[in-house]
Design a protein around this motif. Structure first.
Motif, PDB file in Angstrom:
ATOM      1  N   GLN A  94       0.837  -1.203   0.000  1.00 39.90           N
ATOM      2  CA  GLN A  94       0.000   0.000   0.000  1.00 39.90           C
ATOM      3  C   GLN A  94       0.874   1.257   0.000  1.00 39.90           C
ATOM      4  O   GLN A  94       0.628   2.217  -0.735  1.00 39.90           O
ATOM      5  N   LEU A  95       1.944   1.216   0.820  1.00 39.09           N
ATOM      6  CA  LEU A  95       2.866   2.354   0.903  1.00 39.09           C
ATOM      7  C   LEU A  95       3.503   2.609  -0.463  1.00 39.09           C
ATOM      8  O   LEU A  95       3.622   3.758  -0.911  1.00 39.09           O
ATOM      9  N   ALA A  96       3.906   1.525  -1.114  1.00 39.21           N
ATOM     10  CA  ALA A  96       4.523   1.661  -2.431  1.00 39.21           C
ATOM     11  C   ALA A  96       3.547   2.327  -3.395  1.00 39.21           C
ATOM     12  O   ALA A  96       3.937   3.206  -4.181  1.00 39.21           O
ATOM     13  N   GLY A  97       2.311   1.941  -3.306  1.00 41.61           N
ATOM     14  CA  GLY A  97       1.287   2.532  -4.169  1.00 41.61           C
ATOM     15  C   GLY A  97       1.143   4.019  -3.911  1.00 41.61           C
ATOM     16  O   GLY A  97       1.096   4.829  -4.847  1.00 41.61           O
ATOM     17  N   GLU A  98       1.126   4.410  -2.629  1.00 40.57           N
ATOM     18  CA  GLU A  98       0.975   5.830  -2.293  1.00 40.57           C
ATOM     19  C   GLU A  98       2.172   6.642  -2.789  1.00 40.57           C
ATOM     20  O   GLU A  98       2.023   7.741  -3.337  1.00 40.57           O
ATOM     21  N   LEU A  99       3.365   6.076  -2.590  1.00 41.54           N
ATOM     22  CA  LEU A  99       4.568   6.778  -3.057  1.00 41.54           C
ATOM     23  C   LEU A  99       4.538   6.935  -4.576  1.00 41.54           C
ATOM     24  O   LEU A  99       4.905   7.984  -5.113  1.00 41.54           O
ATOM     25  N   SER A 100       4.077   5.888  -5.253  1.00 40.26           N
ATOM     26  CA  SER A 100       3.979   5.953  -6.715  1.00 40.26           C
ATOM     27  C   SER A 100       3.045   7.063  -7.142  1.00 40.26           C
ATOM     28  O   SER A 100       3.332   7.820  -8.081  1.00 40.26           O
ATOM     29  N   ASN A 101       1.927   7.183  -6.439  1.00 44.16           N
ATOM     30  CA  ASN A 101       0.961   8.239  -6.772  1.00 44.16           C
ATOM     31  C   ASN A 101       1.596   9.618  -6.629  1.00 44.16           C
ATOM     32  O   ASN A 101       1.390  10.496  -7.460  1.00 44.16           O
ATOM     33  N   ILE A 102       2.362   9.793  -5.557  1.00 43.66           N
ATOM     34  CA  ILE A 102       3.007  11.095  -5.338  1.00 43.66           C
ATOM     35  C   ILE A 102       3.962  11.393  -6.497  1.00 43.66           C
ATOM     36  O   ILE A 102       3.969  12.492  -7.057  1.00 43.66           O
ATOM     37  N   LEU A 103       4.743  10.386  -6.875  1.00 42.29           N
ATOM     38  CA  LEU A 103       5.709  10.594  -7.952  1.00 42.29           C
ATOM     39  C   LEU A 103       5.010  10.838  -9.287  1.00 42.29           C
ATOM     40  O   LEU A 103       5.493  11.622 -10.109  1.00 42.29           O
ATOM     41  N   THR A 104       3.891  10.197  -9.469  1.00 41.78           N
ATOM     42  CA  THR A 104       3.139  10.417 -10.711  1.00 41.78           C
ATOM     43  C   THR A 104       2.670  11.857 -10.778  1.00 41.78           C
ATOM     44  O   THR A 104       2.741  12.510 -11.825  1.00 41.78           O
ATOM     45  N   PHE A 105       2.230  12.371  -9.637  1.00 37.10           N
ATOM     46  CA  PHE A 105       1.809  13.770  -9.593  1.00 37.10           C
ATOM     47  C   PHE A 105       2.997  14.688  -9.911  1.00 37.10           C
ATOM     48  O   PHE A 105       2.877  15.666 -10.645  1.00 37.10           O
ATOM     49  N   MET A 106       4.154  14.345  -9.356  1.00 32.45           N
ATOM     50  CA  MET A 106       5.361  15.142  -9.625  1.00 32.45           C
ATOM     51  C   MET A 106       5.676  15.134 -11.128  1.00 32.45           C
ATOM     52  O   MET A 106       6.051  16.143 -11.708  1.00 32.45           O
ATOM     53  N   GLU A 107       5.511  13.965 -11.730  1.00 34.27           N
ATOM     54  CA  GLU A 107       5.790  13.860 -13.161  1.00 34.27           C
ATOM     55  C   GLU A 107       4.863  14.759 -13.958  1.00 34.27           C
ATOM     56  O   GLU A 107       5.255  15.370 -14.950  1.00 34.27           O
ATOM     57  N   GLN A 108       3.636  14.836 -13.473  1.00 29.01           N
ATOM     58  CA  GLN A 108       2.662  15.714 -14.130  1.00 29.01           C
ATOM     59  C   GLN A 108       3.141  17.164 -14.024  1.00 29.01           C
ATOM     60  O   GLN A 108       3.116  17.906 -14.997  1.00 29.01           O
ATOM     61  N   LEU A 109       3.620  17.544 -12.817  1.00 28.07           N
ATOM     62  CA  LEU A 109       4.113  18.912 -12.632  1.00 28.07           C
ATOM     63  C   LEU A 109       5.304  19.174 -13.546  1.00 28.07           C
ATOM     64  O   LEU A 109       5.500  20.276 -14.052  1.00 28.07           O
ATOM     65  N   ASN A 110       6.102  18.131 -13.740  1.00 25.00           N
ATOM     66  CA  ASN A 110       7.303  18.269 -14.561  1.00 25.00           C
ATOM     67  C   ASN A 110       6.989  18.616 -16.008  1.00 25.00           C
ATOM     68  O   ASN A 110       7.867  19.029 -16.749  1.00 25.00           O
TER      69      ASN A 110
END
Lengths: 503, 95
Positions: free
Chosen positions: B26-42
């Protein structure tokens, strides 16, 4: 600025079973800034204080405490950079290097990874007269020191003292331009000398105020030249980093050991693992640092507590304008202005105090003679008593007085040495001592003639021998010197002896 | 970018946060979501835009090189689980 010409030293070679190897060495030197207070807090940096008494809440990382930078520390890092002919970055920034260790209460060290304060510079590492290695400096960044853990006070516990936590360090990173153990030690000596001239770091290695991490790799002859031509590090061997060396002797021992260890692995068809190692001085070997085995991931990121550090060009220029004369320039000047050998000039410029002492002695006198007296008599005598030049019982004026008496022909060199010993142990003004104790050299030819005649009259057999073999005339000179208590002018005695013996 | 459970385990270890094995996915999933959002910002083009370090234009505050703090070891140690002879006492960490 005056400059002397140098050639590169030969790189050290180690012959292995499969041929020769060379060493490639880079150093990260951690120099404690000579400041009163810490880098980000108002706590004292004084060495030897009661444990945890030089600790502010900032240093202990109490929640809510914020770092405020000590401007003096920045100035010292800039001074050091300018002393190493380095570029100064008007804009730099602080980053957090994250790791856990009991002596790092914040859980991160504030450092400068991405935007260091000081950029590329260089330092000339003197090996012997006329031979020096030019070592490029990659960068200098400012960072916090960690605390100190003591492991031998209790069988089950480590004791932690945060007095050093947060003290300002300058990390001076060299390029891999150092080619042997002696060069590595000489490099640290030169950095220390420059920083002492600048007053930016006291260089006390025993107190840990100057420490070095040493990166060592080995390669085949020719590889390094390929690296130089292409800038491609991959032609060099895999390096190991030996952490936290605090003595010149250990630095050399550790490099020597580490190079041979790597060569043994490579010649056995193995490969060197890039890793952090510790030097064990008792066993004279390096070993893997267990805590660092798990590949360190410091997860650097910009420190959100600190704005970027912006400094002004005018401020940098003002610091530059106030730099003292540095060792290379001083040495070159001593060679050219006083006619000293490069070796003597190196000895005299090893530290600012010795150089200043010499200049006072040399003022208005013969430079070479002044150098001779300061180096051979004074330094030799101080060494015997394990004294520093700053604790010299003899002042420059007193040595100058002795040099003057020799110059005027009042005393011989031999008497002068005795006079020096009197001045050193008892003090006093050299000319007065010479008068009061009747040490003045006899230059009165009549008196010397009388002494020579007396010796000749008393030793007819020796006269015959000397006339047959003029080399034996020295015996008469010795006898006359003895008879006059060493006060006769040796040159005059020589001449008169030769004349009287008809040589 | 997606974070697998192995990476999540490593990050937890580096941060010294104890995470139960069962919670890692579950933690891995949450971290992935955060990074996906960062990628969007990028995706935003920030070419030539200085990173903002402060909302108001401020110069980094400096202090003078004066000893103004410290000298209270008792206070410093007062929250330590164990302290002896003026030192923090911690489980043996030896190199």
């Amino acid at each position: 600025m005056l400059d002397l010409a140098y050639t590169d030293p030969a790189p050290k070679r180690i012959s292995g079973a499969t041929g020769d190897w060379e060493l490639v060495i880079g150093l990260e030197v951690h120099a404690q800034v000579a400041s009163k207070a810490k880098l980000f807090s108002g706590a004292s940096t004084r060495f030897g204080a009661e444990p945890n008494s030089n600790v502010a809440f900032v240093d202990a990382a109490m929640p809510g405490m914020l770092p405020v930078i000590n401007e003096f520390c920045i100035e010292q890092a800039v001074r050091t950079g300018l002393g190493l002919k380095a570029a100064i970055n008007l804009r730099s920034a602080f980053d957090r290097k994250n790791y856990f260790y009991p002596d790092l209460p914040q859980g991160y060290q504030i450092s400068q990874l991405y935007h260091p304060l000081v950029g590329e510079g260089e330092v000339l590492v003197d090996m012997e007269p006329g031979v020096a290695r030019r070592v490029r400096i990659e960068r200098i960044h400012v960072e916090q020191d960690a605390g100190k853990s003591i492991h031998d006070m209790d069988p089950n516990m480590s004791f932690v003292d945060l007095n050093r936590t947060g003290v300002a360090l300058m990390e001076i990173v060299s390029r891999p331009d150092i080619r042997g153990p002696e060069e590595a030690a000489a490099y640290v000596v030169k950095l220390r000398q420059i920083m002492r001239y600048l007053g930016t770091c006291d260089g006390n290695m025993q107190n840990g105020n100057l420490r070095a991490d040493v990166n060592v790799s080995v390669c085949r002859p020719g590889d390094y030249e390929r690296y130089q031509a292409t800038g491609d590090h991959s032609v060099l061997g895999t390096r190991c980093e030996i952490k936290n060396m605090n003595s010149m002797r250990f630095i050399q021992q550790a490099i020597e050991y580490e190079a041979r260890r790597q060569i043994a692995i490579l010649e056995d068809d193995g490969s060197v693992d890039q890793e952090t190692r510790l030097f064990d001085p008792d066993r004279g070997e390096t070993r893997t640092m267990r805590s660092k085995e798990e590949a360190h991931d410091y997860r650097y990121f910009p420190c959100p507590d600190l704005l970027p550090l912006e400094i002004e060009q005018d401020w940098v220029d003002a610091i530059r304008d106030n730099l003292p004369e540095l060792p290379d320039a001083k040495k070159a000047r001593f060679v050219l202005e006083f006619g000293l050998s490069e070796y003597d000039a190196s000895v005299l410029t090893a530290d600012v105090e010795s150089a200043a002492f010499f200049e006072q002695v040399a003022e208005g006198r013969d430079g070479k003679m002044a150098a001779n007296w300061v180096i051979n008599e004074l330094f030799g005598r101080l060494k015997k008593d394990d004294l520093d030049i700053t604790a010299s019982p003899v002042s420059p004026a007193q040595i100058g007085g002795i040099v003057d008496l020799i110059g005027k022909g009042d005393i011989s060199g031999k008497i002068a040495k005795g006079l020096f010993e009197i001045v050193y142990t008892e003090g006093g003004e050299p000319a007065q001592i010479v008068e009061a104790r009747g040490m003045r050299q006899v230059t009165d030819t009549g008196a010397i003639e009388a002494a020579v005649d007396a010796v000749i009259a008393a030793n007819p057999a020796q006269v015959e021998k000397a006339q047959a073999n003029p080399k034996l005339a020295g015996w008469f000179v010795g006898q006359v010197m003895k008879a006059t208590g060493g006060k006769a002018n040796p040159k005059a005695v020589n001449e008169i002896v030769s004349a009287r013996l008809g040589l | 970018m997606s974070i697998d459970t192995e990476t999540a385990r490593r990050v937890a270890k580096l941060a010294r946060i104890e995470v139960a094995e069962a919670d890692l996915p579950q933690l891995a999933g949450e971290l992935s979501n955060i990074l996906t959002f960062m990628e969007q910002l990028n995706e935003v083009d920030v070419e030539g835009v200085e990173p903002m370090t402060s909302v108001t234009p401020m110069r980094l505050k400096r202090r003078r090189d004066e000893v103004t703090d410290g000298g209270y070891p008792d206070k410093v140690l007062s929250n330590a689980p164990d302290a002896r002879e003026g030192f923090y006492a911690v489980p043996k960490v030896v190199e």
